[in-house]
Design an enzyme around this catalytic site. Structure first.
Site, PDB file in Angstrom:
ATOM      1  N   LYS A  38      -9.466 -72.781   0.129  1.00 48.62           N
ATOM      2  CA  LYS A  38     -10.630 -73.038  -0.729  1.00 48.62           C
ATOM      3  C   LYS A  38     -11.278 -71.715  -1.131  1.00 48.62           C
ATOM      4  O   LYS A  38     -11.159 -70.730  -0.398  1.00 48.62           O
ATOM      5  CB  LYS A  38     -11.672 -73.858   0.060  1.00 48.62           C
ATOM      6  CG  LYS A  38     -11.300 -75.304   0.278  1.00 48.62           C
ATOM      7  CD  LYS A  38     -12.385 -76.032   1.051  1.00 48.62           C
ATOM      8  CE  LYS A  38     -12.030 -77.488   1.260  1.00 48.62           C
ATOM      9  NZ  LYS A  38     -11.936 -78.293   0.039  1.00 48.62           N
ATOM     10  N   ARG A  50      -6.346 -87.373   3.546  1.00 49.48           N
ATOM     11  CA  ARG A  50      -5.471 -88.543   3.386  1.00 49.48           C
ATOM     12  C   ARG A  50      -4.276 -88.472   4.330  1.00 49.48           C
ATOM     13  O   ARG A  50      -3.719 -89.495   4.715  1.00 49.48           O
ATOM     14  CB  ARG A  50      -5.049 -88.677   1.917  1.00 49.48           C
ATOM     15  CG  ARG A  50      -4.296 -87.500   1.378  1.00 49.48           C
ATOM     16  CD  ARG A  50      -4.287 -87.461  -0.147  1.00 49.48           C
ATOM     17  NE  ARG A  50      -5.525 -86.919  -0.702  1.00 49.48           N
ATOM     18  CZ  ARG A  50      -5.797 -86.849  -2.003  1.00 49.48           C
ATOM     19  NH1 ARG A  50      -4.936 -87.292  -2.895  1.00 49.48           N
ATOM     20  NH2 ARG A  50      -6.935 -86.341  -2.426  1.00 49.48           N
TER      21      ARG A  50
HETATM   22  N1  BES Z   1     -12.901 -82.152   2.189  1.00 49.45           N
HETATM   23  C1  BES Z   1     -12.444 -82.038   0.866  1.00 49.45           C
HETATM   24  C2  BES Z   1     -13.247 -82.854  -0.126  1.00 49.45           C
HETATM   25  C3  BES Z   1     -14.632 -82.354  -0.425  1.00 49.45           C
HETATM   26  C4  BES Z   1     -14.822 -81.316  -1.300  1.00 49.45           C
HETATM   27  C5  BES Z   1     -15.710 -82.983   0.131  1.00 49.45           C
HETATM   28  C6  BES Z   1     -16.104 -80.901  -1.592  1.00 49.45           C
HETATM   29  C7  BES Z   1     -16.994 -82.567  -0.191  1.00 49.45           C
HETATM   30  C8  BES Z   1     -17.194 -81.527  -1.038  1.00 49.45           C
HETATM   31  C9  BES Z   1     -10.991 -82.511   0.754  1.00 49.45           C
HETATM   32  O1  BES Z   1     -10.209 -82.272   1.857  1.00 49.45           O
HETATM   33  C10 BES Z   1     -10.393 -81.790  -0.405  1.00 49.45           C
HETATM   34  O2  BES Z   1     -10.371 -80.605  -0.387  1.00 49.45           O
HETATM   35  N2  BES Z   1      -9.918 -82.553  -1.385  1.00 49.45           N
HETATM   36  C11 BES Z   1      -9.362 -81.977  -2.554  1.00 49.45           C
HETATM   37  C12 BES Z   1      -8.229 -82.866  -2.997  1.00 49.45           C
HETATM   38  C13 BES Z   1      -7.439 -82.290  -4.149  1.00 49.45           C
HETATM   39  C14 BES Z   1      -6.692 -81.065  -3.705  1.00 49.45           C
HETATM   40  C15 BES Z   1      -6.480 -83.348  -4.647  1.00 49.45           C
HETATM   41  C16 BES Z   1     -10.443 -81.915  -3.631  1.00 49.45           C
HETATM   42  O3  BES Z   1     -11.220 -82.843  -3.756  1.00 49.45           O
HETATM   43  O4  BES Z   1     -10.502 -80.898  -4.330  1.00 49.45           O
HETATM   44 ZN    ZN Z   2      -9.345 -80.358   1.951  1.00 45.41          ZN
END
Ligand code: BES
Ligand code: ZN
Ligand code: ZN
Length: 514
Positions: free
Chosen positions: A291, A365
């Protein structure tokens, strides 16, 4: 250490204001009253013995510039008042909108904040007008009283000057209200809020101090004496049970994953349990698909689906609901260590389905697929999962609504009913066969990211659906927007930090389905 603080030290009692025991006879020096704009003048609601004195006082104050609108949210403390032997009169104005239970929850928080900022440690409340929503009002007080300061070694200046916090509230009611009913509402609110506040604590503690192992330990400790049975699977057991997703996500981390199982039996063994599943990412760096660093510290909150399930199970046990329930929390870090998943890696889930990991940041997931497969094997009456699953859900619903996903219309209605009681806002978003198609893999059965842009919250939900037995009603709650930093919306949540969202709704759902 960090979780040992008592987050709700406020004593809340019921007192009957009957003819013999005048409201003035034994009381703190402050009284909180609620007023309403009547046809001809402003009325004081509640105990008639107060009406005369306070009615006159309120009327004269209003005539001298005190505005009803100003009293709606924050109230006013009148220190000049001398009504009976009360030295302070705290006035709040109610209107038509104040009649919902959520308005009473918010009012409880406002009353608490008003007393605290005026350094008033105990007060009587002329409670008649709120009595119908006593539980919600007390919840508002207890949730607003939560703070998370265990890691501050020094008090700030404002706290040094404040010798007291609110420690006692007496709810004073007319004879027609049953004290037993009110006492039950108060004790329910205490048990429930203790669990919401515990979920908040678990969410707020950072990743170095709340690893999967420590999360499991904290759950075991808190469950002692509640009747909740907690079983924790270590890494070896997770391997043995073929939880390929949970294991895969944990590979990049120096700490081992855990799978936390909570069981509560409050009904006959033959009764199918309600099952709750929660994403317990104690820290989500994104892994190799790392991230951006801005706000990455917020990813300590990626365990809040799991902490909601832990809070829910504790509340079900403490409230001694006559139901059977199971809580499942897969817990791990998502880190980019040398053994971490690489984009393109293929994992095998508990139910044998294979998944291509094209983005290691879509890890929630992957751990939920094993937990949902396992949940389905237990043949529960219904499965609810909560997860901080997608940024896309935050884009769609902001920090206002939790996204809910289910194809079962009846279940959607029941969730809406439960959320109406809890006051937690939910909004249904779609899952469609198109979303399922978008999650097909090139080299494996599924891919963990969609093949097309858009609808990221729905495609994530469609992925999860592939791991739930079709005969079991199931709903997914995406709490990515509502699990933390919602204090700008809700006055009973801290400005920053975990909200404890979904514990209250899940407890209501447990009552409906149990
Ligand atoms: N934990 C995150 C989702 C998230 C992001 C929650 C920001 C709250 C605030 C999750 O694991 C994630 O990173 N999801 C990705 C999925 C994508 C790569 C398909 C996302 O939402 O960007
Ligand atoms: Zn994530
Ligand atoms: Zn995540």
């Amino acid at each position: 250490m960090p979780l040992d603080h008592d987050s709700s030290p406020i004593q809340i009692n019921v007192r009957s204001a009957n003819a013999k025991t005048s409201i003035k006879d034994k009381h703190p020096s402050t009284i909180v009253v609620f007023v309403r704009k009547g046809k001809s003048k402003t009325e004081v609601l509640g105990d008639p013995s107060l009406n005369k004195q306070l009615g006159e006082l309120t009327e004269s104050l209003l005539q001298n510039g005190l505005k009803l609108d100003d009293l709606k949210k924050s109230g006013a403390v009148l220190r000049l008042a001398n009504v009976g032997s009360y030295k302070n009169v705290v006035i709040f104005s109610l209107d038509e909108k104040s009649k919902s239970s959520e308005a009473s929850r918010s009012l409880g928080a406002s009353v608490y904040a008003c007393l605290k900022s005026n350094k008033i440690d105990s007060a009587d409340i002329a409670f008649g007008p709120i009595a119908a929503h006593a539980q919600a009002f007390v919840e508002g007080v207890l949730l607003a009283a939560y703070d998370f300061k265990q890691f501050k070694t020094k008090k700030n200046d404002a706290e040094k000057d404040a010798p007291t916090c609110v420690s006692r509230l007496d709810l004073v009611v007319e004879k027609k209200f049953s004290p037993a009913t009110l006492e039950k509402a108060i004790s329910t609110a205490h048990e429930l809020c203790d669990c919401v506040n515990f979920a908040r604590d678990l969410g707020n503690v950072p990743g170095n101090l709340m690893t999967p192992e420590l999360l499991a330990d904290a759950t075991i400790k808190k469950a002692k004496g509640t009747g909740l049975k907690v079983t924790v699977w270590d890494r070896a057991r997770i391997v043995k049970e073929k939880f390929g997703g949970l294991l895969g996500v944990s590979l990049g981390s120096a700490v081992d994953p855990r799978f936390i199982i909570m069981e509560y039996n409050g009904a006959a063994k033959s009764k199918k349990p309600v099952c709750f599943v929660g994403k317990g990412l104690t820290f989500d760096s994104g892994g190799i698909s790392i991230k951006p660093s801005a706000a990455m510290e917020e990813m300590k909150f990626d365990k809040c689906g799991g902490t909601a399930v832990i809070g829910t199970m504790l509340a079900i046990a403490k409230l001694k609901l006559k139901i059977n329930a199971i809580g499942l929390v897969p817990a791990t870090e998502n880190m980019p260590g040398p053994l971490a998943n690489k984009p393109g890696d293929i994992l095998t889930a508990r139910n044998g389905k294979t998944v291509e990991v094209d983005n290691t940041d879509a890890e929630g997931r992957l751990i939920l697929m094993d937990a949902l497969s396992y949940a389905s094997e237990l043949k529960p009456a219904v499965i609810f999962d909560a997860a901080t699953l997608t940024g896309a859900c935050v884009v769609a619903l902001g920090n206002i609504h939790t996204g809910i996903f289910t194809r079962d219309k009846k279940l959607r209605k029941k969730i809406a009913d439960a959320a109406e009681i809890s006051g937690e806002l939910v909004w249904a978003l779609p899952i469609h066969d198109h979303h399922v198609s978008d999650m097909k893999g090139t080299y494996a059965d599924l891919c963990n990211i969609s093949s097309v842009k858009g609808a990221g919250a729905s495609t994530a939900a469609a992925f999860l659906e592939q791991f739930v037995d079709k005969d079991i009603p199931w709903a997914h709650f995406d709490i990515a927007g509502t699990a933390w930093h919602v204090g700008n919306r809700l006055n009973y949540c801290t400005k920053k930090g975990a909200s404890g969202v979904m514990v209250r709704t899940f407890v209501e759902l447990a009552k409906i389905f149990g």
